[in-house]
Design a protein around this motif. Structure first.
Motif, PDB file in Angstrom:
ATOM      1  N   UNK A   3      70.766 -41.652  11.736  1.00 41.75           N
ATOM      2  CA  UNK A   3      69.984 -40.455  11.381  1.00 41.75           C
ATOM      3  C   UNK A   3      70.763 -39.159  11.572  1.00 41.75           C
ATOM      4  N   UNK A   4      71.749 -39.151  12.476  1.00 44.01           N
ATOM      5  CA  UNK A   4      72.535 -37.934  12.697  1.00 44.01           C
ATOM      6  C   UNK A   4      73.391 -37.635  11.471  1.00 44.01           C
ATOM      7  N   UNK A  30      67.899 -28.504  14.767  1.00 43.00           N
ATOM      8  CA  UNK A  30      68.001 -28.919  16.169  1.00 43.00           C
ATOM      9  C   UNK A  30      66.692 -28.694  16.919  1.00 43.00           C
ATOM     10  N   UNK A  31      65.969 -27.646  16.548  1.00 48.56           N
ATOM     11  CA  UNK A  31      64.706 -27.353  17.237  1.00 48.56           C
ATOM     12  C   UNK A  31      63.614 -28.361  16.895  1.00 48.56           C
ATOM     13  N   UNK A  32      63.789 -29.089  15.787  1.00 48.08           N
ATOM     14  CA  UNK A  32      62.756 -30.021  15.334  1.00 48.08           C
ATOM     15  C   UNK A  32      63.063 -31.478  15.673  1.00 48.08           C
ATOM     16  N   UNK A  33      64.305 -31.775  16.048  1.00 48.08           N
ATOM     17  CA  UNK A  33      64.673 -33.169  16.295  1.00 48.08           C
ATOM     18  C   UNK A  33      64.432 -33.552  17.750  1.00 48.08           C
ATOM     19  N   UNK A  40      72.931 -34.160  19.359  1.00 43.98           N
ATOM     20  CA  UNK A  40      72.873 -32.785  18.860  1.00 43.98           C
ATOM     21  C   UNK A  40      74.280 -32.193  18.763  1.00 43.98           C
ATOM     22  N   UNK A  41      75.101 -32.474  19.764  1.00 44.40           N
ATOM     23  CA  UNK A  41      76.478 -31.981  19.741  1.00 44.40           C
ATOM     24  C   UNK A  41      77.256 -32.619  18.591  1.00 44.40           C
ATOM     25  N   UNK A  47      78.610 -30.905  10.980  1.00 46.88           N
ATOM     26  CA  UNK A  47      78.309 -29.843  10.010  1.00 46.88           C
ATOM     27  C   UNK A  47      79.399 -28.779  10.018  1.00 46.88           C
ATOM     28  N   UNK A  48      79.675 -28.218  11.190  1.00 52.48           N
ATOM     29  CA  UNK A  48      80.680 -27.152  11.255  1.00 52.48           C
ATOM     30  C   UNK A  48      82.081 -27.672  10.932  1.00 52.48           C
ATOM     31  N   UNK A  49      82.393 -28.870  11.404  1.00 59.80           N
ATOM     32  CA  UNK A  49      83.722 -29.418  11.158  1.00 59.80           C
ATOM     33  C   UNK A  49      83.972 -29.699   9.688  1.00 59.80           C
TER      34      UNK A  49
END
Length: 444
Positions: A3-4, A30-33, A40-41, A47-49
């Motif tokens: 799922x991540x 992140x606030x909804x998972x 999360x990390x 995403x950022x990478x």
């Protein structure tokens, strides 16, 4: 099916196809998972990478795919990109796991494309030889994953520092916190964080800052609710640090002030006789500033005001003006990878008119003998040094104020501070954003 990785793919589609901002979308997700902190990390890294290394990722995919990337379905291309990021840039993820998860996620939506994804990724894994390039610009673009027009910009504008800049713009850096209190209280707060298992380093430009290895929500850190800490990069605080020395008391106007970090920093450093007014052009931004100031218990006035509109009643009314203009943001690419994809040379040129309007209008609020500190978070001479030269040629009542800036730089043993022609460029990396500052003084 992971799922991540699935959520990472959905977020990347929102950013790259729908124009959303990665930071806002990631915070919302992140606030909804109910993911663990570790997941999360990992989501944040994916995403950022992937956004950071997108140019190099697509370069490799284009050479291994028989289908043009523009012809692929969004979810197929996104999972390919995520897999290549993990294979090339994440040592802790086994390549076979990255391939397997990408194939599984694609098969869920389009079983026919699963074999194609498997073939492309396994072909990429088999490649052992290095890529060759026809020019330095192409080689640097691949090495530092930056589209050629921006690489060319840095080669032309900063030829002696281009590799240092490009390397710095790959670094997201640790969380930088501004701590309110005495130096002893800052050290005590550092000890508190270290006792909780955080890796902490002292500030590089001022002792009120700490660099913290923390990928979670800043609200979870001790002292946040009480207003003791705030997120602010040290480079972004430079205008406030300088103004605090030049105008410790009197009246200071902060234009384009949201989210309020410079005003807050200046308020903490100034005397009780310092009066600060912070402006921005939208109600939402000003309300956010007010919330930040209230949380930090700071007596700063806030108003909704368009900085391009002159208010004649306030001409010459301020001892200092902070003017951090809207800019191309190239110095922030390490922490805001969207800029790598969205900013263009044309977009950079379009900002010049409003920047010059802002400096022309807001310089008129500076009292005789007072100071205007112009700043940007970009690395672009046309938005920085050339804007200052244009203004000084048009407005002879102002002059560059070099001594305070030169003395400030000389007192810090930080090689990233590039002082030239009475102006300062902060090269990105080692926890500092790319930044530009110039101090101007109205003649008596």
């Amino acid at each position: 099916m992971d799922p991540v990785r699935r959520l990472a793919g959905d977020l990347l589609i929102c950013v790259l196809k729908k124009g959303a901002f990665s930071g806002a979308e990631l915070d919302k997700a992140l606030s909804k998972t109910d993911f663990s902190e570790r997941d999360k990390a990992f989501l944040t890294t994916l995403v950022y990478g992937t956004l950071t290394h997108l140019y190099a990722i697509d370069f490799e995919l284009a050479h291994h795919s028989k289908t043009k990337l523009s012809k692929l379905e969004d979810h197929v291309l996104t999972q390919l990109r995520l897999a290549v990021f993990q294979i090339r840039y994440l040592d802790k993820v086994p390549p076979f796991a990255a391939v397997s998860e990408a194939v599984s996620l694609v098969r869920k939506k389009n079983p026919k494309a699963a074999g194609y994804v498997n073939g492309v990724l396994r072909g990429l894994l088999r490649r052992q030889t290095a890529w060759s390039f026809a020019s330095e610009e192409d080689a640097l673009s691949f090495q530092y994953s930056l589209k050629p027009e921006l690489t060319g910009h840095f080669l032309t504008s900063y030829p002696q520092h281009v590799r240092e800049i490009l390397e710095g713009l790959l670094q997201s850096g640790d969380l930088c916190l501004r701590i309110s209190g005495t130096p002893q209280e800052v050290l005590a707060y550092q000890q508190t964080l270290e006792d909780q298992g955080f890796a902490v380093a002292p500030g590089r430009l001022h002792p009120m800052f700490l660099h913290v290895a923390h990928s979670g929500a800043v609200r979870s850190l001790p002292g946040y609710a009480e207003g003791r800490i705030a997120v602010q990069n040290e480079a972004a605080a430079l205008p406030a640090l300088l103004m605090a020395e030049l105008v410790p008391r009197g009246k200071v106007l902060d234009v384009c002030a949201a989210p309020g970090g410079k005003s807050a920093c200046l308020c903490l450093l100034g005397t009780p006789d310092l009066e600060i007014t912070a402006l921005d052009r939208t109600k939402a931004k000003v309300e956010k500033m007010r919330e930040n100031f209230q949380r930090q218990h700071l007596p700063i006035k806030t108003f909704v005001q368009d900085g391009t509109v002159f208010r004649s009643k306030e001409a010459g009314a301020y001892d200092g003006v902070l003017l951090d203009v809207p800019c191309s943001g190239l110095g922030l690419m390490g922490k805001k990878p969207d800029i790598r994809q969205k900013m263009t040379l044309e977009g950079m040129r379009e900002l010049e008119e409003i920047q010059r309007t802002l400096i022309a209008v807001n310089s008129r609020y500076v009292a005789k003998g007072g100071y205007l500190i112009y700043s940007t978070c970009t690395l672009n001479p046309r938005e920085n040094e050339e804007a200052i030269r244009w203004f000084l040629a048009a407005e002879p009542s102002f002059q560059r104020c070099e001594e305070p800036l030169q003395a400030w730089v000389s007192s810090r043993k930080t090689p990233q501070l590039l002082y030239q022609d009475g102006m300062l460029t902060v090269l990105p990396g080692q926890g500092l954003d790319g930044f530009f500052v110039a101090i101007l003084q109205r003649r008596d």
